[in-house]
Motif scaffolding. Sequence first.
Motif, PDB file in Angstrom:
ATOM      1  N   PHE A   1     -44.283 -47.454  36.157  1.00 49.06           N
ATOM      2  CA  PHE A   1     -45.213 -48.481  36.594  1.00 49.06           C
ATOM      3  C   PHE A   1     -46.090 -48.883  35.409  1.00 49.06           C
ATOM      4  CE2 PHE A   1     -45.350 -46.419  41.091  1.00 49.06           C
ATOM      5  CZ  PHE A   1     -44.100 -46.938  41.366  1.00 49.06           C
ATOM      6  N   TYR A   2     -46.211 -50.170  35.153  1.00 44.63           N
ATOM      7  CA  TYR A   2     -47.103 -50.621  34.095  1.00 44.63           C
ATOM      8  C   TYR A   2     -48.552 -50.372  34.501  1.00 44.63           C
ATOM      9  CZ  TYR A   2     -42.818 -52.777  32.470  1.00 44.63           C
ATOM     10  OH  TYR A   2     -41.520 -52.971  32.059  1.00 44.63           O
ATOM     11  N   ARG A   3     -48.794 -50.361  35.794  1.00 42.17           N
ATOM     12  CA  ARG A   3     -50.076 -49.917  36.335  1.00 42.17           C
ATOM     13  C   ARG A   3     -49.826 -49.326  37.712  1.00 42.17           C
ATOM     14  NH1 ARG A   3     -54.227 -51.544  39.583  1.00 42.17           N
ATOM     15  NH2 ARG A   3     -53.622 -53.722  39.885  1.00 42.17           N
TER      16      ARG A   3
ATOM     17  N   ASP B   1     -37.734 -55.264  44.505  1.00 40.72           N
ATOM     18  CA  ASP B   1     -39.142 -54.892  44.366  1.00 40.72           C
ATOM     19  C   ASP B   1     -39.540 -53.813  45.366  1.00 40.72           C
ATOM     20  OD1 ASP B   1     -39.250 -56.902  42.451  1.00 40.72           O
ATOM     21  OD2 ASP B   1     -39.927 -58.396  43.905  1.00 40.72           O
TER      22      ASP B   1
ATOM     23  N   LEU C   1     -44.512 -54.274  43.870  1.00 42.99           N
ATOM     24  CA  LEU C   1     -44.249 -53.810  42.512  1.00 42.99           C
ATOM     25  C   LEU C   1     -42.958 -54.478  42.050  1.00 42.99           C
ATOM     26  CD1 LEU C   1     -45.134 -50.145  43.325  1.00 42.99           C
ATOM     27  CD2 LEU C   1     -46.270 -51.441  41.527  1.00 42.99           C
ATOM     28  N   SER C   2     -43.080 -55.428  41.129  1.00 47.36           N
ATOM     29  CA  SER C   2     -41.962 -56.289  40.751  1.00 47.36           C
ATOM     30  C   SER C   2     -41.123 -55.676  39.637  1.00 47.36           C
ATOM     31  CB  SER C   2     -42.477 -57.662  40.309  1.00 47.36           C
ATOM     32  OG  SER C   2     -43.201 -58.267  41.363  1.00 47.36           O
TER      33      SER C   2
ATOM     34  N   ASP D   1     -38.602 -55.606  36.532  1.00 40.87           N
ATOM     35  CA  ASP D   1     -38.316 -56.525  35.428  1.00 40.87           C
ATOM     36  C   ASP D   1     -37.118 -56.089  34.589  1.00 40.87           C
ATOM     37  OD1 ASP D   1     -39.211 -54.382  33.908  1.00 40.87           O
ATOM     38  OD2 ASP D   1     -40.831 -55.465  32.925  1.00 40.87           O
TER      39      ASP D   1
ATOM     40  N   GLY E   1     -44.057 -54.068  37.577  1.00 42.96           N
ATOM     41  CA  GLY E   1     -45.373 -54.638  37.348  1.00 42.96           C
ATOM     42  C   GLY E   1     -46.095 -54.894  38.645  1.00 42.96           C
TER      43      GLY E   1
ATOM     44  N   ASP F   1     -52.255 -58.657  39.233  1.00 43.08           N
ATOM     45  CA  ASP F   1     -53.697 -58.380  39.152  1.00 43.08           C
ATOM     46  C   ASP F   1     -54.387 -58.801  40.443  1.00 43.08           C
ATOM     47  OD1 ASP F   1     -53.399 -57.401  36.571  1.00 43.08           O
ATOM     48  OD2 ASP F   1     -53.665 -59.393  35.692  1.00 43.08           O
TER      49      ASP F   1
END
Length: 236
Positions: free
Chosen positions: A158-160, A204, A225-226, A228, A233, A236
């Motif tokens: 997870f990027y976040r 996702d 949560l997409s 890629d 990602g 926000d």
Amino acid sequence: MALIKKTIIMLALIAIPILGIAQPQSCKVTYGGKQPTIKDFARAYCSQFDNDSFERQALAAFMSGNSKSTLSSSANERIANGCTDCIVDTRNGYMKYTVHAGGNIIALEICYWNCNNKNEKLVAINTIDSSMGFDDSSLTFYRYNVKNKKMRHIEAPFYRTPRPIDLIDQSKADQKTIEMVLNSHNEDACKFQPAYILPRNGKDIICHIADPNAVPREFQRECKLSWDGDGFGLPD
């Protein structure tokens, strides 16, 4: 009497050894075709656990295919009035095994993605236990290398990482609810944690608040949560 019965059912659910077990750090994947299927990833993962584990119970169901039935008599001794659901969707690379009992569930959900680098696949294992009154979701990831045919345990890509406050629609929620979620700690915070849903269709991951009764429904929101091609990602 009702409270006693519910307690017995919850204890029976907890007795299934699904939680608190160290995840395998790597798994060898064997397969017969040109490339592994979701069944091969499930077998590689679940075979690492003891014969009487929930993972092995799920694996037996996965290998048998789609089903919906009452539990065997021996299992019924452990889980009163229980039944199981098994989804095996090889085409979409998705599986889910669920035990229902007394309004609670324990489930094992597995899916995978093809990475953009063409040398790896990402495998996700999601365990869900609702016996504490909310969906306690534990998400584990592996990267499969097509060259050495091994799944390697990795941190969540997870990027976040989603936070409890991400599951609150702050444009609708009152300040008291927002502060309650932001300032929750320890056991109180568990019901606000993200519970995950792996994709059977699409790519996702969806997450929602673990306890849908923790805050008013109109204040809640799902997060997507997409994927890629390498990780996920979160908007926000």
